[in-house]
Design an enzyme around this catalytic site. Structure first.
Site, PDB file in Angstrom:
ATOM      1  N   LYS A 257       0.907  -1.276  -0.091  1.00  0.00           N
ATOM      2  CA  LYS A 257       0.039   0.150  -0.129  1.00  0.00           C
ATOM      3  C   LYS A 257       0.895   1.475   0.031  1.00  0.00           C
ATOM      4  CE  LYS A 257      -4.004  -1.803   0.255  1.00  0.00           C
ATOM      5  NZ  LYS A 257      -5.151  -1.833  -0.748  1.00  0.00           N
TER       6      LYS A 257
ATOM      7  N   GLU B  86      -9.888   5.532   3.133  1.00  0.00           N
ATOM      8  CA  GLU B  86     -10.721   4.236   3.510  1.00  0.00           C
ATOM      9  C   GLU B  86      -9.865   3.272   3.754  1.00  0.00           C
ATOM     10  OE1 GLU B  86      -9.420   2.925   0.252  1.00  0.00           O
ATOM     11  OE2 GLU B  86     -10.186   4.608   0.172  1.00  0.00           O
TER      12      GLU B  86
ATOM     13  N   SER C 182       1.937  -9.572  -1.023  1.00  0.00           N
ATOM     14  CA  SER C 182       1.357  -8.279  -0.516  1.00  0.00           C
ATOM     15  C   SER C 182       1.619  -7.795   0.692  1.00  0.00           C
ATOM     16  CB  SER C 182      -0.027  -8.057  -1.058  1.00  0.00           C
ATOM     17  OG  SER C 182      -1.032  -8.786  -0.163  1.00  0.00           O
TER      18      SER C 182
END
Length: 392
Positions: free
Chosen positions: A85, A107, A374
């Site tokens: 991210k 969010e 990830s």
């Protein structure tokens, strides 16, 4: 592949008129700065010195021996804040700074995007508000604390399914009211144009690095690349460099409990075309077009939609999408932890679980497989222990 904000027929802009000027401003800034030498010099500095790029492409020798394939892991879990991210939040955060915005909103589901936004906001000296469903807050208490300790305000969302879908709804309402000084930092390849294209751009570094690394290690491209899919940013990030190549691209969705009555997951496998959060894509909806609640053991896959490019890749047959159930994901979590000493996020564990299934098929023996890891599993330890019946 993309024209006028669409991937084939998917994507586009389906939002209230009040948001159109903000989206036009964002698109103009993105197009201006994405190839701007000064912007990219600053972004690359922070990607390397703040986030920790490049990430390794790790040969999982124990799993490779066990399963009879060459298995590599793209270690996005080693990045600062614990997941891929940060690539996107650094890109969008800097873009917001260049645009003269003074506040960031976001969010989050699993909390990783919220943490990454909070970290970037602290670094750039910009206040951050993060919307998060109360169910996800309960599942990810540690990540809530990590956001708050970085100076972000976590705003609970207690409507609807109390998960990611509803957090996005509230963030969009905030943005409509504060367009002038606020940037809405969407965390995945969802939402109206230009978000799917922009987030893909900032995550494409995963695929670029992976391609260079596998050619250095193997002298050839892999046979298959796998990644979990919620909204779809880590998967489109690694897929992007290989779309034109003869490489299998496999997205792994959260399939829920695995019970025959459970239809609350796996948007690409079970969904139909519809509009959610400003774009046309595959969504989970009933016969009347009402959005269904999504469920997955991993909060990051709890989303009843998916990025429009994934819907396009599925439609043209370029990528395959499969579903992994909650119990199978827990097996993937245990498998990687036991054989490689690496604890994956429950999202990534879905991809590990499918990789095991894939590798066990006789026709796939000896193939070279890359799994995009990830995120790391720190955030999921208490939940995993509870689900596995271990007292903590």
């Amino acid at each position: 592949m993309i024209k006028d904000g669409k991937f084939g027929k998917y994507g586009g802009i389906f939002v209230p008129e009040l948001l159109i000027p903000a989206l036009e401003e964002l698109e103009s800034a993105f197009l201006k700065y994405k190839d701007h030498s000064g912007f990219n010099k600053e972004l690359n500095y922070y990607l390397q010195e703040f986030a920790g790029r490049p990430t390794p492409l790790y040969f999982a020798s124990n799993l490779s021996k066990k399963l009879g394939c060459k298995i590599y892991l793209k270690r996005e879990d080693l990045l600062h804040t614990g997941a891929h991210k940060i690539n996107n939040t650094l890109g969008q955060g800097l873009l917001a700074k260049y645009m003269g915005k003074r506040r960031l909103i976001a969010e989050t589901g699993a909390g990783q995007h919220g943490i990454a936004t909070a970290a970037v906001g602290a670094m750039l000296k910009m206040p951050v508000d993060v919307y998060m469903g109360t169910e996800d807050i309960e599942r990810q208490k540690l990540n809530v604390f990590r956001m708050e300790i970085s100076g972000a305000r976590v705003i609970p969302v207690d409507t609807g399914s109390k998960t990611l879908k509803d957090a996005i709804n509230q963030a969009m309402r905030d943005w409509i009211s504060n367009i002038k000084d606020t940037h809405y930092l969407i965390g995945s390849t969802v939402g109206p144009h230009p978000y799917p294209t922009m987030v893909k751009h900032f995550q494409s570094i995963i695929g670029e690095e992976t391609k260079q690394q596998i050619l250095e290690k193997e002298g050839k491209l892999p046979d298959a690349i796998m990644a979990c899919v919620g909204g779809g940013s880590n998967s489109i990030g690694i897929f992007s460099a290989f779309i034109e190549d003869n490489v299998e691209l496999i997205g792994v969705e959260g399939g829920g409990t695995g019970l025959s009555t459970d239809e609350h997951g796996a948007t690409l496998c079970r969904g139909t075309n519809g509009i959610l959060h400003g774009s046309l894509s595959r969504v989970l909806q009933d016969k009347d077009g009402q959005i269904k609640e999504a469920h997955s053991v991993s909060a990051g896959l709890d989303y009843p939609g998916v990025g429009p490019e994934h819907s396009h890749l599925k439609e043209i047959g370029r990528a395959q999408y499969v579903a992994i159930t909650d119990p199978e994901a827990l097996r993937g979590f245990q498998l990687l932890s036991k054989y490689e000493g690496i604890m994956p996020a429950l999202e990534s564990a879905h991809a590990i679980a499918y990789m095991e299934k894939y590798a066990k098929k006789p026709e796939n023996k000896g193939k070279t497989i890359i799994v995009n890891l990830s995120g790391r599993g720190d955030k999921d330890m208490f939940l995993a222990a509870k689900l596995l019946g271990v007292e903590t």
